[in-house]
Design a protein around this motif. Structure first.
Motif, PDB file in Angstrom:
ATOM      1  N   PHE A 152       3.418 -10.054   5.388  1.00 36.21           N
ATOM      2  CA  PHE A 152       2.812  -8.905   5.527  1.00 36.21           C
ATOM      3  C   PHE A 152       3.454  -7.617   5.010  1.00 36.21           C
ATOM      4  O   PHE A 152       4.699  -7.634   4.980  1.00 36.21           O
ATOM      5  CB  PHE A 152       2.809  -8.763   7.233  1.00 36.21           C
ATOM      6  N   PRO A 153       2.993  -6.605   4.502  1.00 36.11           N
ATOM      7  CA  PRO A 153       3.751  -5.397   3.628  1.00 36.11           C
ATOM      8  C   PRO A 153       4.749  -4.843   4.589  1.00 36.11           C
ATOM      9  O   PRO A 153       4.623  -4.626   5.802  1.00 36.11           O
ATOM     10  CB  PRO A 153       2.555  -4.662   3.548  1.00 36.11           C
TER      11      PRO A 153
ATOM     12  N   ASN B 133       2.787  -7.276  -2.626  1.00 41.39           N
ATOM     13  CA  ASN B 133       2.374  -7.478  -1.276  1.00 41.39           C
ATOM     14  C   ASN B 133       1.521  -6.695  -0.854  1.00 41.39           C
ATOM     15  O   ASN B 133       0.639  -7.149   0.150  1.00 41.39           O
ATOM     16  CB  ASN B 133       3.533  -7.151  -0.463  1.00 41.39           C
ATOM     17  N   TYR B 134       0.999  -5.539  -1.532  1.00 38.87           N
ATOM     18  CA  TYR B 134       0.055  -4.824  -0.999  1.00 38.87           C
ATOM     19  C   TYR B 134      -1.191  -5.137  -1.314  1.00 38.87           C
ATOM     20  O   TYR B 134      -2.300  -4.619  -0.866  1.00 38.87           O
ATOM     21  CB  TYR B 134       0.527  -3.169  -1.522  1.00 38.87           C
TER      22      TYR B 134
ATOM     23  N   THR C 219      -2.143  -8.338  -1.101  1.00 35.90           N
ATOM     24  CA  THR C 219      -2.006  -9.719  -0.665  1.00 35.90           C
ATOM     25  C   THR C 219      -3.455 -10.129   0.037  1.00 35.90           C
ATOM     26  O   THR C 219      -4.063  -9.271   0.582  1.00 35.90           O
ATOM     27  CB  THR C 219      -1.046 -10.083   0.105  1.00 35.90           C
ATOM     28  N   THR C 220      -3.735 -11.471   0.061  1.00 38.89           N
ATOM     29  CA  THR C 220      -4.847 -11.670   1.009  1.00 38.89           C
ATOM     30  C   THR C 220      -4.335 -12.754   2.124  1.00 38.89           C
ATOM     31  O   THR C 220      -5.166 -13.168   2.885  1.00 38.89           O
ATOM     32  CB  THR C 220      -5.753 -12.829   0.209  1.00 38.89           C
ATOM     33  N   HIS C 221      -3.186 -12.600   2.450  1.00 43.96           N
ATOM     34  CA  HIS C 221      -2.562 -13.286   3.712  1.00 43.96           C
ATOM     35  C   HIS C 221      -3.448 -12.564   4.781  1.00 43.96           C
ATOM     36  O   HIS C 221      -3.944 -11.562   5.153  1.00 43.96           O
ATOM     37  CB  HIS C 221      -1.187 -12.646   3.900  1.00 43.96           C
TER      38      HIS C 221
ATOM     39  N   ASP D 181      -2.650 -12.264   7.958  1.00 50.51           N
ATOM     40  CA  ASP D 181      -2.303 -10.931   8.812  1.00 50.51           C
ATOM     41  C   ASP D 181      -2.702  -9.877   8.334  1.00 50.51           C
ATOM     42  O   ASP D 181      -3.143  -8.839   9.016  1.00 50.51           O
ATOM     43  CB  ASP D 181      -0.797 -11.023   8.843  1.00 50.51           C
ATOM     44  N   TYR D 182      -2.540  -9.619   7.121  1.00 52.38           N
ATOM     45  CA  TYR D 182      -3.264  -8.277   6.310  1.00 52.38           C
ATOM     46  C   TYR D 182      -4.547  -8.226   6.778  1.00 52.38           C
ATOM     47  O   TYR D 182      -4.950  -7.136   6.988  1.00 52.38           O
ATOM     48  CB  TYR D 182      -2.871  -8.466   4.864  1.00 52.38           C
TER      49      TYR D 182
ATOM     50  N   THR E  72      -1.048   0.145   2.381  1.00 53.87           N
ATOM     51  CA  THR E  72      -1.540  -0.611   3.480  1.00 53.87           C
ATOM     52  C   THR E  72      -1.940   0.267   4.597  1.00 53.87           C
ATOM     53  O   THR E  72      -3.196   0.215   5.106  1.00 53.87           O
ATOM     54  CB  THR E  72      -0.888  -1.913   4.023  1.00 53.87           C
ATOM     55  N   SER E  73      -1.302   1.138   5.025  1.00 50.04           N
ATOM     56  CA  SER E  73      -1.634   2.047   6.171  1.00 50.04           C
ATOM     57  C   SER E  73      -2.589   3.010   5.623  1.00 50.04           C
ATOM     58  O   SER E  73      -3.344   3.525   6.464  1.00 50.04           O
ATOM     59  CB  SER E  73      -0.350   2.644   6.771  1.00 50.04           C
TER      60      SER E  73
ATOM     61  N   CYS F 284      -5.983   1.451   5.957  1.00 48.47           N
ATOM     62  CA  CYS F 284      -6.187   1.227   7.294  1.00 48.47           C
ATOM     63  C   CYS F 284      -6.832   2.497   7.735  1.00 48.47           C
ATOM     64  O   CYS F 284      -7.936   2.543   8.622  1.00 48.47           O
ATOM     65  CB  CYS F 284      -4.954   0.876   8.210  1.00 48.47           C
TER      66      CYS F 284
END
Length: 497
Positions: A4-5, A22-23, A25-27, A29-30, A210-211, A214
């Motif tokens: 996660f970032p 990481n920003y 990512t298709t994880h 959690d993200y 990421t934030s 969101c």
């Protein structure tokens, strides 16, 4: 597998972190965090929409309920004023008794939560802010629903964060996303909601790619939900003005200087009045409730007989921009509404100051525009242009977020072509306010609240120590000291007189 970032920003590493893969990512959690942000925006948009509908319904219902009874006009007026006092008193009582952190706009509370200084008890904040806000705002008090909408959105974000406890930064990101969504839904201004978090809450908001995504997603969802209920028109139905000539920009700079000075004193008077009200009632339930009844009765009277001195002011803005009065009358109304705005907001009522500030900016800006039109008829296209500029200028001078003020005003009025005059006015107001040593309103209110809590905790600890030295510690004193120093409770509920 990508993690996660990272939200930790160490000196010299921000550029590396923002460019990290990481920003993107298709994880899972993200994706969960993005999905929750969209859910927060949708729920916040729905609640804020219902909040607006409930305020309008309560206002109309209270004013016109007694019309069908066939009573004499003076008796009907008395009953309307009494009901205004009762509903306002109920709003004050609910706030003081159940959730003291919902007093005022609630924006400082959200900022404190983002900074880890407050906890958001969403199970109390959501119902109390909604019901108490409807009561006080519908009573005719000079309050806005925009600040409460920010706190409602932040509480929704914290509520949804309960589903993501295993993500360390979910509470922070979702609280910020909810606050942005609340403002976007309140003003029908999604870009202003995003910028408000990034600009006004920049000391508290942990910004990264990421934030930012969101809060953007949350404002998008909130605006979609709002427009489903109220349509896609701008909040203010005012004319679309032509672009003023470049030679007139110096007049907007002068207007910004005026509002920079006004904003400094506006903030100072609010802080002093807030401290005076708290000193008066000392969180005693009876005094708080009586204060609400007094304000509700007075402004219910104004709502009937002097409507220009009551309410948030959105309707006043549209009326005066379309049909301006003489500049002297506008200045008089500005002074009266300034006094009413400071009194109502500082009283601790669960209501905001955004809309009243915009109304004040409109009145003074319009008065300035009428005078300027008389002195420089070749430069001023329409006095209403200065009213639009005045809205953004007072917001910029008090909140100290000029870009947010500019975007907020153009989204609310649908006057995107006035960007350049707004830039000159808002930046002028911001520079003057900063040069004169003023502090942003919500940051100053947060600091004042924290200082008051620290003083209460120190006083309680001193009394506790004295009682301990004397060998007797009453249970109520120990309980008060524990409540004052507990990190999980933002404020002690008001006690009865």
């Amino acid at each position: 597998m990508p993690k996660f970032p990272d939200f930790h920003f160490h000196p010299g590493t921000q550029l590396r972190l923002r460019l990290s893969s990481n920003y993107f990512t298709t994880h899972p959690d993200y994706l969960v965090l993005l999905a929750l942000s969209a859910l927060v925006g949708a729920i916040a948009g729905l609640i804020v929409s219902m909040f607006e509908i409930a305020i309008h319904f309560m206002t109309d219902y209270r004013i016109h309920y007694f019309d069908e009874l066939g009573l004499p006009a003076w008796i009907t007026a008395i009953l309307v004023i009494i009901t205004g006092a009762v509903v306002a008193a109920l709003g004050f009582w609910l706030t003081a008794r159940i959730a003291p952190e919902t007093a005022g706009s609630g924006i400082p509370h959200v900022e404190g939560a983002l900074d880890g200084l407050h906890d958001i008890r969403w199970w109390r904040v959501l119902p109390v802010k909604f019901i108490a806000g409807v009561c006080t705002i519908s009573s005719g008090m000079v309050l806005g629903r925009e600040g409460p909408s920010v706190q409602i959105g932040g509480a929704v974000g914290r509520m949804c964060a309960e589903a993501a406890k295993r993500f360390q930064y979910a509470p922070h990101v979702l609280t910020a996303s909810g606050a942005a969504a609340g403002l976007a839904a309140a003003f029908n201004a999604p870009l202003a909601g995003i910028l408000f978090i990034v600009e006004e809450m920049r000391p508290q908001f942990r910004y990264n790619f990421t934030s930012f995504k969101c809060i953007t997603l949350a404002t998008l969802m909130a605006t979609i939900v709002l427009r489903y209920f109220r349509g896609q028109e701008a909040v203010m139905d005012i004319p679309t003005f032509k672009v003023p000539p470049l030679a007139s920009l110096w007049l907007f700079v002068v207007l910004g200087i005026v509002f920079g000075i006004v904003g400094i004193y506006f903030n100072r008077w609010i802080l002093r009045a807030t401290a005076a009200f708290k000193k008066y009632h000392h969180n005693r339930l009876l005094k708080v409730t009586l204060t609400g009844a007094l304000f509700g009765g007075v402004f219910a009277f104004f709502q009937l007989y002097v409507p220009d001195i009551s309410g948030g002011g959105i309707a006043l803005i549209t009326d005066f921009v379309r049909e301006p009065m003489a500049w002297a009358i506008l200045v008089l109304l500005f002074a009266l509404r300034m006094l009413a705005t400071i009194s109502c907001f500082a009283s601790g009522a669960p209501g905001g100051v955004f809309a009243p500030m915009l109304a004040l900016g409109t009145l003074l800006g319009l008065a300035y525009g009428i005078v300027a039109a008389g002195l420089f008829p070749d430069l001023v296209a329409e006095p209403g242009i200065y009213a639009v500029a005045g809205m953004g200028a007072l917001f910029a001078a008090t909140v100290r977020a000029p870009v947010t003020g500019i975007v907020l005003v153009v989204e609310m009025t649908d006057n995107y072509q006035l960007i350049l005059p707004l830039l000159a006015t808002c930046l002028g107001a911001t520079f003057i306010a900063q040069a004169l040593g003023g502090s942003p309103l919500y940051s100053a209110l947060l600091q004042q609240s924290l200082a008051a809590k620290a003083a209460e905790a120190n006083a309680a600890a001193t009394v506790d120590a004295e009682q301990s030295n004397a060998g007797e510690v009453p249970a109520d004193v120990a309980a008060d000291a524990t409540a004052a120093t507990a990190g999980g409770e933002d404020e002690k509920p008001a006690t009865s007189a």
